[in-house]
Every structure is written in structure tokens, then in C-alpha cells.
Scaffold this motif. Sequence first.
Motif: not given
Length: 306
Positions: A96, A99, A114, A117-120, A134, A136-137, A140, A143
Motif C-alpha cells: 500500500v 502504491c 480490484e 483496491l477493494s481489500s485496502i 480512503d 484506495d481512492q 485507484r 492504476c
Amino acid sequence: IDLLKENIDGCSVFTLPAKKWHWRARTAALYFSQTIPVCSSYRVLFSSSVLNLCELVALRPDLARLKKVLYFHENQLAYPVRKDQERDFQYGYNQVLSCLVSDAVAFNSRFNMESFLSSIGSFMKKIPDHRPKDLDQLIRPKCVVLNYPVQFPDVSREHDKNPELFFNTLIKLKEKQLDFQLSVLGETFTDVPEIFSSAQQLLQSNILNWGFLPSKDQYLKVLCDADVVVSTAKHEFFGVAMLEAVHCGCFPLCPKALVYPEIFPDQYLYSTPEQLCKRLQELCRRPDLARKAGYRQIALLSAEGT
């Protein structure tokens, strides 16, 4: 990496052997900070997500100024473990953070992207207090999906490929006195699941090939001689071995999960172990179904279209 070297002039490559990945994830940044020379002509830093990119750019401010591209061939937030307590928080946390300091983040499949991102959000809830929000926001927009270019590497045996389901299904076929021949290919590492040795004994009369083949040509010949290739993976972020086999003419049977629905049409997917067993029984009785022309183009066009 070989593909990049062949197609990008002035590409410098720094690697470590593909073993002891836990130590690579923990310590590679310090090693590379001392190994990569200072070079004013560098423009892009392309790194694997196994590397802690935060540590590397902190240790080497000259590299921090480059365009940083992080490539995910897997992600530690969705990587299967036998028990969730066994999941080492630091590996996912490092990915993370990497990224967040990257300029672009490339994944080898949409499933990989996905699932990460959906697991963060849930992953960060493991922190007892003062949790970041936030993330993932923030990540994303950086990506992209960059499908892996298949170059026919060797395959390996791991517990996350679910060999128990694979061999137990074949043993059921043998108990029903169905006729089939079996090739199990791959490099043997120190931790080989116990099911391999017991299945080798039970299926001995059906085995054509077993174990590591010393050359790529031999490996490809076995694939070209086969009719069906089976995946029972519980974890797969791309599925290189399956595409290799399909490229060589095998009829694929894959779980209707993970990355496989991105690559293969529904007729090559199964949802339950019972469905897999039923499909294999049918193909044992009617091998001509696997040998029909046309499915190769369907499967490969599906893969190329993603």
C-alpha cells in the motif's frame, strides 16, 4: 523484465534470485540502494511490488525524482493463507505504501487490481487505532491493467494451486475405471505438499510425465501432446501456465473465479469440485470433445482481448 530489456534501449536491470521472497520483501530496498549506481540519464524506475519502494526512494533521493512505476504480479491483501492470523500485516502494508509513492501502478489482471483496491479498507482496520482513510481512492487513479506477456516459463508447485482437489478428482476418475493419462510438470521446491507423493503412487499406471523437465522444448512438447489442462487454483492473479497450455492446443478447465473469467469463456469454467469431476468424466469418455478445432481460437482471442 526480459521483454523490457529487449524492447527498451538503455534499460538497466537489477534483480535478486527468485527465492526467500519473505526476505526480499523485507530487505531488498537496502540492497538495491547500495547496488543501483547514481546515473543522470535514468528517467523511469520500474519495480516489482515485492520491493518496498518507500524505503528505496527514501534511501536514494535521486531515484525518488524518477517516474516510478510499480508492477503487481500478485498482491498480499488477497493472497491466500491457511488462517488469517498467519497473514503478515507488514507485507500488504508495504505494498500500500509503495502504491502511494508511485506515479503509476500496473496490475497483470483486473482481478488482481480490484481484489487489491477493494481489500485496502478492511485490511487497514487491522490497525488498532488512528487508522488511515480512503487510501484506495488515492491509489485507484494511478492504476492500469497491463496483462502479462506469455513467454512460456517453467511452472511450480505450491499449496495455493490446490493440488489436493486436482489429485483427489483424478483418483475418483481412476476408481470409476476411466481411461486417462497424466502429466504433472513443475519444479520441486523444499516444501512439497504431501498429496504429491501419495497421488504419484496411486496414479502410477496413468502417469506419462512427472516433475521438472530440463528444457523448455520438452515442456512444450508435453503440452502439445496433451488434450486437457486443469487448474484447481485457489489463488491466481493471471494464470500463465494455463495460457501456455491452451496455446499448445489443450482444452482448459478452470475455476469460475479469480482471474479466469477475464480470460476464458464460460464453457471452460467450473464452479464446484463436482462439476470439475463431471466434466473430466465426460472428456475421458469422449476425448474427441477436447480435440475439436475452434476452442483454441475462442480461448486465445478472449485472452488477447483483455
